[in-house]
Scaffold this active site. Structure first.
Site, mmCIF file in Angstrom:
data_model
loop_
_atom_site.group_PDB
_atom_site.id
_atom_site.type_symbol
_atom_site.label_atom_id
_atom_site.label_comp_id
_atom_site.label_asym_id
_atom_site.label_seq_id
_atom_site.Cartn_x
_atom_site.Cartn_y
_atom_site.Cartn_z
ATOM 1 N N LYS A 118 42.467 -10.896 1.356
ATOM 2 C CA LYS A 118 43.430 -10.268 1.870
ATOM 3 C C LYS A 118 43.995 -11.453 2.863
ATOM 4 O O LYS A 118 43.250 -12.082 3.426
ATOM 5 C CB LYS A 118 43.042 -9.324 2.764
ATOM 6 C CG LYS A 118 43.167 -7.808 2.101
ATOM 7 C CD LYS A 118 44.257 -7.365 1.219
ATOM 8 C CE LYS A 118 45.435 -6.836 2.052
ATOM 9 N NZ LYS A 118 45.075 -5.684 2.664
ATOM 10 N N SER A 146 41.253 -9.969 6.113
ATOM 11 C CA SER A 146 40.507 -8.696 6.308
ATOM 12 C C SER A 146 39.005 -9.141 6.632
ATOM 13 O O SER A 146 38.516 -9.874 5.714
ATOM 14 C CB SER A 146 40.625 -7.835 5.153
ATOM 15 O OG SER A 146 39.738 -7.042 4.741
ATOM 16 N N HIS A 195 70.511 1.111 1.276
ATOM 17 C CA HIS A 195 69.829 2.123 1.044
ATOM 18 C C HIS A 195 68.579 1.674 0.469
ATOM 19 O O HIS A 195 67.873 2.170 -0.524
ATOM 20 C CB HIS A 195 70.051 3.282 0.272
ATOM 21 C CG HIS A 195 71.748 3.753 0.483
ATOM 22 N ND1 HIS A 195 71.668 4.885 1.394
ATOM 23 C CD2 HIS A 195 73.054 3.499 0.333
ATOM 24 C CE1 HIS A 195 72.984 5.083 1.573
ATOM 25 N NE2 HIS A 195 73.669 4.002 0.877
ATOM 26 N N GLU A 220 54.102 -7.518 11.799
ATOM 27 C CA GLU A 220 53.606 -6.102 12.263
ATOM 28 C C GLU A 220 53.443 -5.829 13.660
ATOM 29 O O GLU A 220 54.039 -4.797 14.098
ATOM 30 C CB GLU A 220 52.406 -5.665 11.417
ATOM 31 C CG GLU A 220 52.551 -5.532 10.049
ATOM 32 C CD GLU A 220 51.173 -5.288 9.218
ATOM 33 O OE1 GLU A 220 50.343 -4.412 9.338
ATOM 34 O OE2 GLU A 220 50.663 -6.618 8.705
#
Ligand code: ARG
Length: 463
Positions: free
Chosen positions: A282, A276, A155, A289
């Site tokens: 960044k 970025s 969980h 992803e």
């Protein structure tokens, strides 16, 4: 007019031709189409259906066309319709009337299937190599991190301590099943459709065993009707790809949060991240992803193809032409995803300082306390309750279970002392889980050995 236009009075409209054409994507199969035709005419000559001279003229012409496509001299347009007509019409233009014999005892229904199956058998080999490479990287990492303790979650809550090596071997099992599924699907894919013709076989005395062997298949398919209407081989591949992409996607998901500032369990190598355009600080885990996102494409390929097939009567229907783009997309996506994931994994080091800092929180040794109480004679359900009370006590006092003193413990249950709680350091917790399949380093060692033996055996036996 098309090669099949004998019974037609008019040509198709341009937009109809464009809508009907598959050449835009099936030209990718040109080598397999030519291999299939060469095997076919070699068999036709062996069966005395064409002469050896005619066979040689056709093969020679096909090889010239192959070279022309490879070097870009031959360029296709929608007028070509599909790769089969494109090659046959060029063959006739090149070698004359002899070229008109290449399609003897063949339909595009079996031709299209034999092209795709050759393609798929080859690509399964490539994907298998990539999966094996991934398993090799996992085994290496499991060995490296066999004794390094990390947080085990359920969980997404701290559950029990495990070793990183153990976690690696969990993923090893998932990809092992993917490999087994793919090898199993391959057994059914590897049967040759050539010579089943339109749907019912042919009056021309073909030797289907000969062409199957020449093209490297295990044998010919059994029933012509089934063969030209079957796309199970694509569906099995797409389902196997979907399950495997799901495994990659789940791990990629873990990579993204392990890589987050909050976790910082890993720092994904710069070569797998991007910056970025606006925020100079960044470093984003784009590849992880994208792996997660590309899983969706492959599911889409599977759903698309399942939907194409539903409701198609026996035997061939033009709907089946839709199989190729789904298949090509899934092959390319799965192969690239496995390959890139293995490389990213290989370059990933775990930040043990960050992980160690998390190990002390969350009472991950509570189950161990309960189990030690059981071994001291207390029934498990009672032991579970007592340990729950001890955890509550720790929360009030702001301490860990191993820091409780006898006086505190006895307020919960007079039968127990610090000694009854037993050895409950995080290291003890891991080392004591020695059950078969458990996280103890000696068990992980056994799993690595079994995994290594299995993959080595598979490398020897596979094809
Ligand atoms: N391009 C077609 C396909 O990929 C070839 C088969 C066409 N057969 C036919 N009977 N119209 O399925």
């Amino acid at each position: 007019m098309a090669l099949w236009s004998g019974r037609f009075e008019k040509d198709m409209d341009t937009i109809v031709k464009q809508y009907n054409a598959s050449i835009g994507f099936d030209q990718r199969l040109y080598n397999y189409d030519i291999n299939g035709s060469i095997a076919h005419v070699t068999m036709l000559a062996a069966q005395n259906i064409i002469t050896p001279e005619e066979r040689d003229i056709i093969i020679n012409g096909l090889e010239q066309i192959r070279a022309g496509i490879a070097n870009g001299d031959i360029v296709f347009t929608y007028e070509d319709e599909d790769i089969h007509m494109a090659i046959e019409s060029r063959l006739i233009a090149l070698v004359g009337d002899v070229g008109k014999k290449v399609h003897t005892g063949r339909a595009r229904n079996d031709q299209s299937a034999v092209d795709v199956k050759q393609f798929l058998c080859f690509e399964i080999g490539e994907i298998m190599k990539a999966l094996i490479e991934l398993e090799d990287v996992i085994l290496k990492k499991a060995q490296q991190y066999k004794e390094h303790i990390t947080v085990g979650f359920t969980h997404i809550q701290h559950a029990q301590p495990i070793t990183l090596g153990f976690m690696f071997m969990a993923y090893f099992q998932m990809f092992k099943r993917d490999i087994q599924r793919l090898a199993d699907a391959y057994e059914r894919i590897n049967l040759c459709p050539l010579g089943t013709c339109a749907l019912a076989g042919t009056t021309i005395p073909l030797d289907r065993h000969m062409t199957a062997a020449a093209l490297g298949f295990a044998g010919p398919t059994e029933n012509a009707m089934d063969t030209v209407s079957d796309r199970d081989y694509i569906l099995e591949f797409l389902s196997t790809a979907s399950i495997s992409m799901m495994h990659l996607s789940r791990w990629a998901e873990e990579f993204t949060w392990w890589n987050s500032t909050e976790f910082s369990y890993i720092a994904i190598d710069d070569s797998f991240c991007t910056g970025s355009s606006m925020m100079p600080q960044k470093k984003n885990p784009d590849i992880a992803e994208l792996l997660r996102g590309r899983c969706g494409r492959v599911y889409g390929d599977l759903m698309g193809m399942l939907t194409v097939m539903k409701g198609t009567p026996l035997t061939y229907n033009k709907d089946f032409q839709e199989d190729k783009e789904y298949l090509f997309d899934a092959v390319d996506t799965w192969k690239a995803s496995v390959t890139i994931f293995a490389k990213m994994l290989e370059k990933t080091e775990f930040r043990m300082d960050k992980i160690n800092a998390q190990l002390q929180s969350g009472f991950m040794n509570a189950t161990d306390v309960a189990e030690n109480l059981v071994m001291a004679g207390i029934p498990f359900r009672e032991a579970h309750h007592i340990t729950g009370r001890l955890v509550k006590l720790c929360e009030t006092k702001g301490c860990k279970l191993e820091e409780l003193e006898d006086a505190d413990i006895q307020t919960v249950d007079s039968r127990i002392t610090k000694a009854t709680l037993g050895k409950i350091s995080i290291k003890d917790c891991v080392e004591n889980r020695k059950t078969f399949g458990g996280t103890a380093p000696c068990e992980v060692e056994r799993q690595i050995k079994n995994g290594t033996d299995w993959i080595n055996e598979f490398k020897n036996d596979w094809r």
